[in-house]
Design an enzyme around this catalytic site. Sequence first.
Site, PDB file in Angstrom:
ATOM      1  N   HIS A 184       0.789  -1.235   0.000  1.00  0.00           N
ATOM      2  CA  HIS A 184       0.000   0.000   0.000  1.00  0.00           C
ATOM      3  C   HIS A 184       0.816   1.278   0.000  1.00  0.00           C
ATOM      4  CE1 HIS A 184       1.035   0.165   4.248  1.00  0.00           C
ATOM      5  NE2 HIS A 184       0.582   1.401   4.267  1.00  0.00           N
TER       6      HIS A 184
HETATM    7  C1  UD1 Z   1      -1.814   5.965   5.553  1.00  0.00           C
HETATM    8  C2  UD1 Z   1      -0.490   6.465   6.129  1.00  0.00           C
HETATM    9  C3  UD1 Z   1       0.522   5.347   6.156  1.00  0.00           C
HETATM   10  C4  UD1 Z   1      -0.034   4.115   6.861  1.00  0.00           C
HETATM   11  C5  UD1 Z   1      -1.368   3.729   6.233  1.00  0.00           C
HETATM   12  C6  UD1 Z   1      -1.970   2.550   6.971  1.00  0.00           C
HETATM   13  C7  UD1 Z   1      -0.013   8.842   5.648  1.00  0.00           C
HETATM   14  C8  UD1 Z   1       0.825   9.770   4.851  1.00  0.00           C
HETATM   15  N1  UD1 Z   1       0.071   7.544   5.315  1.00  0.00           N
HETATM   16  O1  UD1 Z   1      -1.578   5.582   4.218  1.00  0.00           O
HETATM   17  O2  UD1 Z   1       1.668   5.786   6.864  1.00  0.00           O
HETATM   18  O3  UD1 Z   1       0.885   3.061   6.720  1.00  0.00           O
HETATM   19  O4  UD1 Z   1      -2.260   4.848   6.317  1.00  0.00           O
HETATM   20  O5  UD1 Z   1      -2.994   1.965   6.247  1.00  0.00           O
HETATM   21  O6  UD1 Z   1      -0.697   9.271   6.536  1.00  0.00           O
HETATM   22  N2  UD1 Z   1      -8.778   5.276   0.994  1.00  0.00           N
HETATM   23  C9  UD1 Z   1     -10.023   4.703   0.941  1.00  0.00           C
HETATM   24  N3  UD1 Z   1     -10.698   4.506   2.116  1.00  0.00           N
HETATM   25  C10 UD1 Z   1     -10.173   4.844   3.318  1.00  0.00           C
HETATM   26  C11 UD1 Z   1      -8.901   5.446   3.370  1.00  0.00           C
HETATM   27  C12 UD1 Z   1      -8.211   5.648   2.203  1.00  0.00           C
HETATM   28  O7  UD1 Z   1     -10.524   4.386  -0.128  1.00  0.00           O
HETATM   29  O8  UD1 Z   1     -10.841   4.609   4.336  1.00  0.00           O
HETATM   30  C13 UD1 Z   1      -8.018   5.457  -0.265  1.00  0.00           C
HETATM   31  C14 UD1 Z   1      -8.230   6.809  -0.907  1.00  0.00           C
HETATM   32  O9  UD1 Z   1      -8.134   6.632  -2.288  1.00  0.00           O
HETATM   33  C15 UD1 Z   1      -7.027   7.584  -0.424  1.00  0.00           C
HETATM   34  C16 UD1 Z   1      -5.959   6.512  -0.398  1.00  0.00           C
HETATM   35  O10 UD1 Z   1      -6.631   5.334   0.007  1.00  0.00           O
HETATM   36  O11 UD1 Z   1      -6.689   8.658  -1.253  1.00  0.00           O
HETATM   37  C17 UD1 Z   1      -4.821   6.782   0.539  1.00  0.00           C
HETATM   38  O12 UD1 Z   1      -5.300   6.992   1.862  1.00  0.00           O
HETATM   39  P1  UD1 Z   1      -4.424   7.854   2.904  1.00  0.00           P
HETATM   40  O13 UD1 Z   1      -5.105   7.903   4.215  1.00  0.00           O
HETATM   41  O14 UD1 Z   1      -4.055   9.168   2.287  1.00  0.00           O
HETATM   42  O15 UD1 Z   1      -3.064   7.065   2.993  1.00  0.00           O
HETATM   43  P2  UD1 Z   1      -2.769   5.505   3.193  1.00  0.00           P
HETATM   44  O16 UD1 Z   1      -2.209   4.987   1.924  1.00  0.00           O
HETATM   45  O17 UD1 Z   1      -3.940   4.806   3.785  1.00  0.00           O
END
Ligand code: UD1
Length: 363
Positions: free
Chosen positions: A207
């Site tokens: 991820h």
């Molecule tokens: C975040 C953390 C990472 C951690 C990870 C755990 C940051 C910079 N990164 O990464 O350190 O290892 O969480 O899982 O804070 N999305 C969904 N549903 C959700 C959440 C996210 O669909 O409930 C999708 C969206 O497209 C979003 C993408 O995932 O843009 C990334 O989500 P984000 O919270 O920005 O970062 P993670 O990759 O989850």
Amino acid sequence: MKVMSVVGARPQFVKLAALAEAFSHTQHQHVIVHTGQHYDADLSDAFFQGLSIPDPDVHLGAGSGTHGVQTGTILAALDPVIGAARPDWVVVYGDTNSTLAGALSAVKQQFPVAHLEAGLRAFNRRMPEEHNRVLTDHAADLLLAPTDGAIKHLTDEGLAHRAVLTGDVMVDVCLRLRDRVLRGEAVVPAFPASLDLRKPYLFATLHRAENTDDSGRLAALVNALAGLPVPVVLAAHPRLLARAASFGIKLEHGSVRVSRPLPYAELVASVLESCGVITDSGGLQKEAFLLQRVCTTLRAETEWPETLRGGWNALVPDPRELGSRAWSDTVLRPAPKASRHMPYGDGEAATRVVRALEHRLFR
Ligand code: UD1
């Protein structure tokens, strides 16, 4: 003492479970603020329910966005919440955008900040998590370090006077779940029949932005998983599904079987039943180590270097460089025979965290 935990992403809920449990045995008031960084039920509700964490007192509903938008949204929403609650401590967890926003809001309003999982370093400034952890450590008043290595990093950066070695609270939760799984009390993985799963299988997650956000790199990593000689259960984060769909990369082919992200008990059970783990997650590297499964990490560096000792974890930044035979031999290598050192503490870290908060406040 009034303590406010600010959490928002999946790994933070696991660590919160340890602290919520420790606070439940005290007279202290523990307020939980969920930033809403993770909002899908599989990434959030499943963890609160599965780990018996009390419902959040406040939910900010921040959601996804660019780093600036996400961090800024959380920061702006937190200001009035922290200002009104006037906590004795604001505790922030790990290295996500929620961590940095929580630390900034508290420190700018002059409320004491404690950083749980302080002092970790990957020494890779291209990772958003590295900025978050370094900036949070330098903003915080109390640095709750999980390992000796973390204390050393904090000392090197002139922060030793604010640091306390507590051990790793994730050990508390992971080992408690392991024991419940082994006693048959917790849910065992119920992978759908459509996964066509035979043992031995490998358990995988992918991820990190550096692996998912470049189409060529993502395609190469998925192909490397698909070419392995045993089934690979890929518990797919929504970010992976979204990027793969937008790049037109098919995840499920060859050996790869895609599963939804797993609740924590199922994750622990799945790792225990697997013959090894492939991941780019920090937490899962350590969980594999604690559960005595070999781990192969699809990165050039790790913030948990203790897992590398004795060969429990191996860094493979690019499977293509190994060639398919050596790649397969690496991920399917047998577990090391030598006895394991235990660098992450004894499973009582959360109690030490509560004591450190009390001690620093009342001294
Ligand atoms: C975040 C953390 C990472 C951690 C990870 C755990 C940051 C910079 N990164 O990464 O350190 O290892 O969480 O899982 O804070 N999305 C969904 N549903 C959700 C959440 C996210 O669909 O409930 C999708 C969206 O497209 C979003 C993408 O995932 O843009 C990334 O989500 P984000 O919270 O920005 O970062 P993670 O990759 O989850």
